[in-house]
Design a protein around this motif. Structure first.
Motif, mmCIF file in Angstrom:
data_model
loop_
_atom_site.group_PDB
_atom_site.id
_atom_site.type_symbol
_atom_site.label_atom_id
_atom_site.label_comp_id
_atom_site.label_asym_id
_atom_site.label_seq_id
_atom_site.Cartn_x
_atom_site.Cartn_y
_atom_site.Cartn_z
ATOM 1 N N LEU A 1 0.912 -1.086 -0.071
ATOM 2 C CA LEU A 1 0.001 -0.035 -0.154
ATOM 3 C C LEU A 1 0.847 1.205 -0.006
ATOM 4 C CD1 LEU A 1 -2.804 -0.937 2.731
ATOM 5 C CD2 LEU A 1 -2.892 -0.897 0.076
ATOM 6 N N ALA A 2 2.169 1.109 0.569
ATOM 7 C CA ALA A 2 3.068 2.402 0.713
ATOM 8 C C ALA A 2 3.861 2.140 -0.645
ATOM 9 C CB ALA A 2 3.887 1.981 1.888
ATOM 10 N N GLY A 3 3.502 1.268 -1.521
ATOM 11 C CA GLY A 3 4.429 1.370 -2.830
ATOM 12 C C GLY A 3 5.667 1.013 -2.748
ATOM 13 N N GLU A 4 5.977 0.107 -1.874
ATOM 14 C CA GLU A 4 7.532 -0.405 -1.941
ATOM 15 C C GLU A 4 7.750 -1.484 -2.757
ATOM 16 O OE1 GLU A 4 9.105 -1.294 2.153
ATOM 17 O OE2 GLU A 4 7.971 0.567 3.025
ATOM 18 N N THR A 5 8.719 -1.446 -3.572
ATOM 19 C CA THR A 5 8.996 -2.618 -4.540
ATOM 20 C C THR A 5 9.400 -3.885 -4.153
ATOM 21 O OG1 THR A 5 11.067 -1.650 -4.746
ATOM 22 C CG2 THR A 5 9.220 -0.791 -6.134
ATOM 23 N N LYS A 6 9.849 -3.913 -2.885
ATOM 24 C CA LYS A 6 10.576 -5.128 -2.399
ATOM 25 C C LYS A 6 9.559 -5.818 -1.333
ATOM 26 C CE LYS A 6 15.040 -4.606 -3.946
ATOM 27 N NZ LYS A 6 16.545 -4.467 -3.499
ATOM 28 N N ALA A 7 8.190 -5.479 -1.357
ATOM 29 C CA ALA A 7 7.281 -5.618 -0.245
ATOM 30 C C ALA A 7 7.445 -7.349 0.253
ATOM 31 C CB ALA A 7 5.920 -5.451 -0.410
ATOM 32 N N PHE A 8 7.287 -8.090 -0.731
ATOM 33 C CA PHE A 8 7.189 -9.658 -0.404
ATOM 34 C C PHE A 8 8.594 -10.090 0.055
ATOM 35 C CE2 PHE A 8 3.383 -9.165 -2.576
ATOM 36 C CZ PHE A 8 2.349 -10.214 -1.945
ATOM 37 N N GLU A 9 9.675 -9.448 -0.599
ATOM 38 C CA GLU A 9 10.933 -9.744 -0.053
ATOM 39 C C GLU A 9 11.339 -9.349 1.252
ATOM 40 O OE1 GLU A 9 15.554 -8.892 -0.922
ATOM 41 O OE2 GLU A 9 13.999 -8.779 -2.724
ATOM 42 N N THR A 10 10.932 -8.219 1.809
ATOM 43 C CA THR A 10 11.042 -7.763 3.100
ATOM 44 C C THR A 10 10.119 -8.597 4.007
ATOM 45 O OG1 THR A 10 11.638 -5.659 2.418
ATOM 46 C CG2 THR A 10 10.966 -5.574 4.808
ATOM 47 N N ALA A 11 8.538 -8.983 3.535
ATOM 48 C CA ALA A 11 7.899 -9.767 4.157
ATOM 49 C C ALA A 11 8.419 -11.064 4.659
ATOM 50 C CB ALA A 11 6.550 -9.724 3.814
ATOM 51 N N ARG A 12 8.963 -11.766 3.723
ATOM 52 C CA ARG A 12 9.672 -13.082 4.025
ATOM 53 C C ARG A 12 10.661 -12.896 5.099
ATOM 54 N NH1 ARG A 12 8.687 -17.301 0.906
ATOM 55 N NH2 ARG A 12 7.910 -16.074 -0.753
ATOM 56 N N ASP A 13 11.788 -11.712 4.973
ATOM 57 C CA ASP A 13 12.518 -11.702 5.828
ATOM 58 C C ASP A 13 12.284 -11.297 7.201
ATOM 59 O OD1 ASP A 13 14.572 -11.967 3.970
ATOM 60 O OD2 ASP A 13 14.921 -9.580 3.798
ATOM 61 N N LEU A 14 10.959 -10.604 7.419
ATOM 62 C CA LEU A 14 10.222 -10.591 8.802
ATOM 63 C C LEU A 14 9.705 -11.530 9.209
ATOM 64 C CD1 LEU A 14 8.557 -6.887 7.804
ATOM 65 C CD2 LEU A 14 10.473 -7.415 9.680
ATOM 66 N N LEU A 15 9.105 -12.315 8.316
ATOM 67 C CA LEU A 15 8.637 -13.633 9.059
ATOM 68 C C LEU A 15 9.652 -14.795 9.209
ATOM 69 C CD1 LEU A 15 5.739 -14.366 6.349
ATOM 70 C CD2 LEU A 15 5.246 -13.812 8.856
ATOM 71 N N ALA A 16 10.690 -14.751 9.040
ATOM 72 C CA ALA A 16 11.893 -15.492 9.459
ATOM 73 C C ALA A 16 12.540 -14.803 10.617
ATOM 74 C CB ALA A 16 13.133 -15.281 8.211
ATOM 75 N N GLU A 17 12.314 -13.694 10.707
ATOM 76 C CA GLU A 17 13.001 -13.033 12.099
ATOM 77 C C GLU A 17 12.096 -13.463 13.159
ATOM 78 O OE1 GLU A 17 14.500 -8.580 13.550
ATOM 79 O OE2 GLU A 17 13.332 -8.834 11.819
ATOM 80 N N VAL A 18 10.616 -13.620 12.938
ATOM 81 C CA VAL A 18 9.893 -14.003 13.934
ATOM 82 C C VAL A 18 9.554 -15.536 13.981
ATOM 83 C CG1 VAL A 18 8.725 -11.805 14.198
ATOM 84 C CG2 VAL A 18 7.611 -13.862 12.624
ATOM 85 N N GLY A 19 10.638 -16.223 13.401
ATOM 86 C CA GLY A 19 10.504 -17.681 13.153
ATOM 87 C C GLY A 19 9.391 -18.377 12.621
ATOM 88 N N LEU A 20 8.779 -17.867 11.621
ATOM 89 C CA LEU A 20 7.748 -18.673 10.763
ATOM 90 C C LEU A 20 8.340 -18.595 9.257
ATOM 91 C CD1 LEU A 20 4.632 -16.517 11.873
ATOM 92 C CD2 LEU A 20 5.385 -18.868 12.632
ATOM 93 N N SER A 21 9.370 -18.837 9.071
ATOM 94 C CA SER A 21 9.918 -19.003 7.650
ATOM 95 C C SER A 21 9.209 -20.349 6.894
ATOM 96 C CB SER A 21 11.262 -19.624 7.546
ATOM 97 O OG SER A 21 12.245 -18.358 7.773
ATOM 98 N N ALA A 22 8.747 -21.440 7.752
ATOM 99 C CA ALA A 22 8.231 -22.583 7.182
ATOM 100 C C ALA A 22 6.669 -22.282 7.050
ATOM 101 C CB ALA A 22 8.476 -23.745 8.029
#
Length: 255
Positions: A133-154
């Motif tokens: 919604l904020a127009g970030e081009t790497k939204a899904f890449e960053t989201a994947r990194d954040l989910l890894a940071e909270v232990g939800l990569s799988a």
């Protein structure tokens, strides 16, 4: 993974710059009065408060004391009836609803007791949504990194209904961190979780706060959780009745 420097995303008001020594949250004589059939209901009664940048604070008190309402006014989700609220150098009372939403998106992350995930979106999509919604081009890449940071990569491709309560709260925390906020608000973040899962979520929140240097404000009924913060703000009947700094030894024992 994006990590902010100490000055990134700090906003400024027309009066001047917000320095690192200024409170990131400041309330001056804030009143909140709502109407009802029985007449006006005074929710907040002249609350004044300053929270420095990087501090962790717990807001505690009995049910109906105004804890969540105080957090909602600080986050710009509830308009104060009178008084002044300044967050990240901006006077919330002077902002339109659109500008409040922009400020929340840039400087605040909010974690609710009820998760508020979009049920038709995967964990990855839920976390990526604010960035898209904020127009970030790497939204899904960053989201994947954040989910890894909270232990939800799988679990990135799982829908909320396929996740446990603790996993849903982890997704909510990752989403709250998606814009790298300076302030993280949490309203009873363990209220719907069992004791063991709640402890894991608390450890996660404090670990993320430590690594990112964010200001953390938590509304809680849990005295052990409150003791882990730098400061405990006690409310009764819409007013602050005590404002206590916790001892480092207490925080170490609680954690």
């Amino acid at each position: 993974m994006r990590h902010k420097s100490d000055t990134t995303h700090i906003s400024h008001d027309k009066a001047g710059h917000l320095s690192l020594s200024d409170p990131i949250i400041k309330l001056d004589n804030v009143q909140l009065t709502l109407t009802s059939r029985a007449g006006p209901v005074h929710i907040l009664r002249g609350v004044s408060l300053a929270i420095p940048r990087g501090q962790s604070a717990a807001i505690v008190g009995p049910s109906g004391s105004g804890k969540t309402s105080l957090l909602m006014t600080m986050a710009g989700l509830e308009r104060a009836t009178s008084g002044r609220i300044t967050v990240a150098g901006r006077d919330l009372g002077s902002l339109s609803e659109d500008n409040l939403a922009v400020l929340r998106g840039a400087d605040m992350g909010i974690v609710f007791q009820s998760f508020h995930l979009v049920p038709t979106m995967t964990a990855l999509e839920n976390v990526a949504l604010p960035m898209e919604l904020a127009g970030e081009t790497k939204a899904f890449e960053t989201a994947r990194d954040l989910l890894a940071e909270v232990g939800l990569s799988a679990r990135v491709d799982h829908f909320p209904a396929e996740l446990s309560g603790g996993e849903q709260q982890r997704v909510a925390i990752a989403r709250a961190l998606s814009r790298s906020p300076d302030i993280l608000f949490a309203d009873e973040p363990t209220g719907n979780l069992d004791g063991r899962t709640g402890k894991q979520i608390i450890e996660l929140l404090f670990g993320l706060r430590e690594r990112r240097g964010a200001t953390l404000v938590i509304v809680t009924h849990d005295n052990k959780l409150a003791a882990m913060t730098d400061r405990v703000i006690r409310m009764t009947d819409g007013a602050i009745v005590a404002d206590e700094r916790t001892e480092p030894a207490m925080r170490a024992v609680s954690s």
